[in-house]
Design an enzyme around this catalytic site. Sequence first.
Site, PDB file in Angstrom:
ATOM      1  N   PHE A  47      66.184  29.625 -92.865  1.00  0.00           N
ATOM      2  CA  PHE A  47      65.882  30.130 -94.202  1.00  0.00           C
ATOM      3  C   PHE A  47      64.587  30.927 -94.156  1.00  0.00           C
ATOM      4  CE2 PHE A  47      63.913  29.940 -98.388  1.00  0.00           C
ATOM      5  CZ  PHE A  47      64.961  30.341 -99.198  1.00  0.00           C
ATOM      6  N   SER A 292      60.817  28.725-105.802  1.00  0.00           N
ATOM      7  CA  SER A 292      61.462  27.615-105.120  1.00  0.00           C
ATOM      8  C   SER A 292      62.766  28.031-104.446  1.00  0.00           C
ATOM      9  CB  SER A 292      61.690  26.495-106.140  1.00  0.00           C
ATOM     10  OG  SER A 292      62.999  26.007-106.062  1.00  0.00           O
ATOM     11  N   LYS A 293      62.878  27.593-103.213  1.00  0.00           N
ATOM     12  CA  LYS A 293      64.049  27.867-102.399  1.00  0.00           C
ATOM     13  C   LYS A 293      65.319  27.397-103.113  1.00  0.00           C
ATOM     14  CE  LYS A 293      65.711  25.861 -98.064  1.00  0.00           C
ATOM     15  NZ  LYS A 293      65.332  25.183 -96.843  1.00  0.00           N
ATOM     16  N   ARG A 294      65.207  26.278-103.812  1.00  0.00           N
ATOM     17  CA  ARG A 294      66.353  25.673-104.454  1.00  0.00           C
ATOM     18  C   ARG A 294      66.726  26.376-105.760  1.00  0.00           C
ATOM     19  NH1 ARG A 294      66.312  21.292-107.231  1.00  0.00           N
ATOM     20  NH2 ARG A 294      64.080  21.054-106.927  1.00  0.00           N
ATOM     21  N   LYS A 295      65.689  26.695-106.556  1.00  0.00           N
ATOM     22  CA  LYS A 295      65.984  27.202-107.901  1.00  0.00           C
ATOM     23  C   LYS A 295      66.058  28.718-108.003  1.00  0.00           C
ATOM     24  CE  LYS A 295      63.218  23.684-110.123  1.00  0.00           C
ATOM     25  NZ  LYS A 295      61.931  23.642-110.771  1.00  0.00           N
TER      26      LYS A 295
END
Length: 546
Positions: A47, A292-295
Site C-alpha cells: 500500500f 486514513s487508508k481505510r476511510k
Amino acid sequence: MDLNKLAEALIPDENVKPLDYYEAAYPERDLPKGAQVTRLAPSPTGFMHIGNLYVALANERIAHQSGGVFYLRIEDTDDKRKVEGAVEVIHTSLKYFGVAFDEGADLCGNYGPYYQRQRAEIYHAYAKELIKKGLAYPCFCTEEELEKTREYQTENKLLPGYYGEFAKCRNLTEEEIYANLAAKKPYVIRLKSQGDVEVKHTFHDEVKGDITVTENNQDVVILKSDGIPTYHFAHAIDDHFMRTTLVIRGEEWLSSLPIHIELFKVLGFRLPKYGHNCSIQKIDGDTRRKLSKRKDPEASLTFYREQGYHPTAVRTYMMTLLNSNFEEWLLKCPDKPLEEFKYSIGKMGKSGALFDIVKLNDISKSFMATMSETEAYDFLKTWADEFGTEEQKAYFADKEYLLKVLTLCMGIGGKKRRKDFVCAKQALEMIAYFFNATFAPEYEYRFENSVVKTVLEGFKAAYDHADDCSAWFDKVKSVAAANGFATDMKAYKADPTAYPGNVSDVAEMLRIATTGLANTPDLWTIMQILGKNETMARLEKAIAAL
Ligand code: GLU
C-alpha cells in the site's frame, strides 16, 4: 560473566565478521561537500499512502538538489506485513510521479543489500558487540509476563515499558541465563539502556526546529526471538552503513527519537540529521484528521493513477503542501520545470499539511489546459489502455476524430482555453457523447415535449451540414422565431413574459437532443465533428423519444 562467550551463545551466526570489515565494506561516500544522502525506507505492505509520496519527494529533492544520493531501502523485518510484488508497486507508483531512486532495492548500488532481511549478518555483528560491551542482554520474559507488567503499570499510572524495576531480565545471573538457554526458553535481545528520563536535551529537528527530547530509559528489543532486528536497531545500522546524512520521515517516529539517539550512541555511530514531517490531514466535518487508508480513497497513491491525474499535476500539488513558498514561485515561473524550484526543508509545514482535493483538481485543470491536443491524446490513451473500459479504449481507434474532439473540448484555438478536464477518467466520461457506444442520453428539457418536438423537427428540416457557423445560427434563429421564441435579446429582456423563451432556449433543446447534455462546447462544431449522418440520426432519435 564472560560476555564474549555469552554473545556467541546468544547469537550463533557464522557469517558475522569483525566490525572493521563492515566499516571498510561500506566506506564514506565520495560526494561533494554539502551533498545529502537520503532514503525512503518503506515496509513492503503493497500500500502506498500519499504520505509516502510526500516524504519521498522531500527526500528526493534534498538529495538531488545537493548533488547527493537518494536510495530505496525495504524495511521487511515484519514478515506479517509483507506482500508479494510490493517493491514493484513502490517503484512504479513513485516513478509515475517522477520520483526515481539512484540506488536501492531492485536497483544497483554499493551499499546493499537494500532489503533488511538480507542484512541479518550485520545486525547480528552489532548486537553481539553490544552484548560483549555489557550494553545488551537476553530477555526471557513471556508475552504473559509482559502483559502483566503492562496491566500493573496502567493500574498504577506508571510509564509503560521495560525499564528500571520492570526490566526483570536486566540483571539475570550467568547461571540463570545459561539455565534458561539450556531449557530452550525463547529470548529476545534488549538494549541495556544507559539513559535517564529525568535528563532532557535540546535537539535540532530539521523540520520542527529545536525541540526538547527526554533521554531514553527503555530497554527496547533490538533482536526479536527469531534473530530479526526491530526497526529501531535495523535503521540505525542501515543508516550508518548506507551513509545516510539526513532522515526525513513521518512524525509518528518522533516519539522513538530518544531510543534512536541512544542506539546511535551505544553503537558508536554519528547520528544523521533528522527531520520529522507532519502527517497529511483533511478536514472532516468540524475536525481535522489524518488521511486514513481505510476511510479515504485519496489516501492511496493508486487512486491518482486510477483516476488518471496527470503526474505533473499531482507533483505540483504535493509541492504546494511541502513548501510554503512554492506557489509564489509557481506564479512567477509557470513554465519552468518543477525541478528548478529551490526546495527547502526549513519551509516545510511544522504542524499538519492540509490535503485539499479541490485545490488539486484546480491545479490539474490548469495543467491539462496547457496540453496540446496530441499531448492530451497520448496521455488519455496511456490511461485508457491501463484503466479504461473497452468502449473508452475504442475512442482511440480514429485518432483524427478524437483529436478534433479534444481540440474543441479543451478550447484549443479559441479565445481562452477551457479548463474542464481534471483527470483522464473524468475527461473520457466528459467526451463520451461523441461516441455512439457511450452516447446514452437522458433527455431533460425545460419545455413541453410538443414544443421541443416542433423545434427539433423544424431544425432538422432546415439543417444543412455545409452551413458555416453563422448560417447555422441563422437557422436556429428562424426555428426559434417560427415557434414564437425571441431572437432579439433586447426585446426579450424588456418583456420576457411575452415569449415562451429565447433563442438560447432553442439552442439548448438542440444541444440536449444532440449530446444529451445542457452544457457543452460550441454546438455547431459538435455537429461538424459528429458529421451529417450522425447529427441527423441523433435528431431523429431525440424526436422519437418525445
Ligand atoms: N519503515 C518505516 C516506515 O515505513 C520507515 C521510517 C523511516 O523512514 O525511518 O514508516
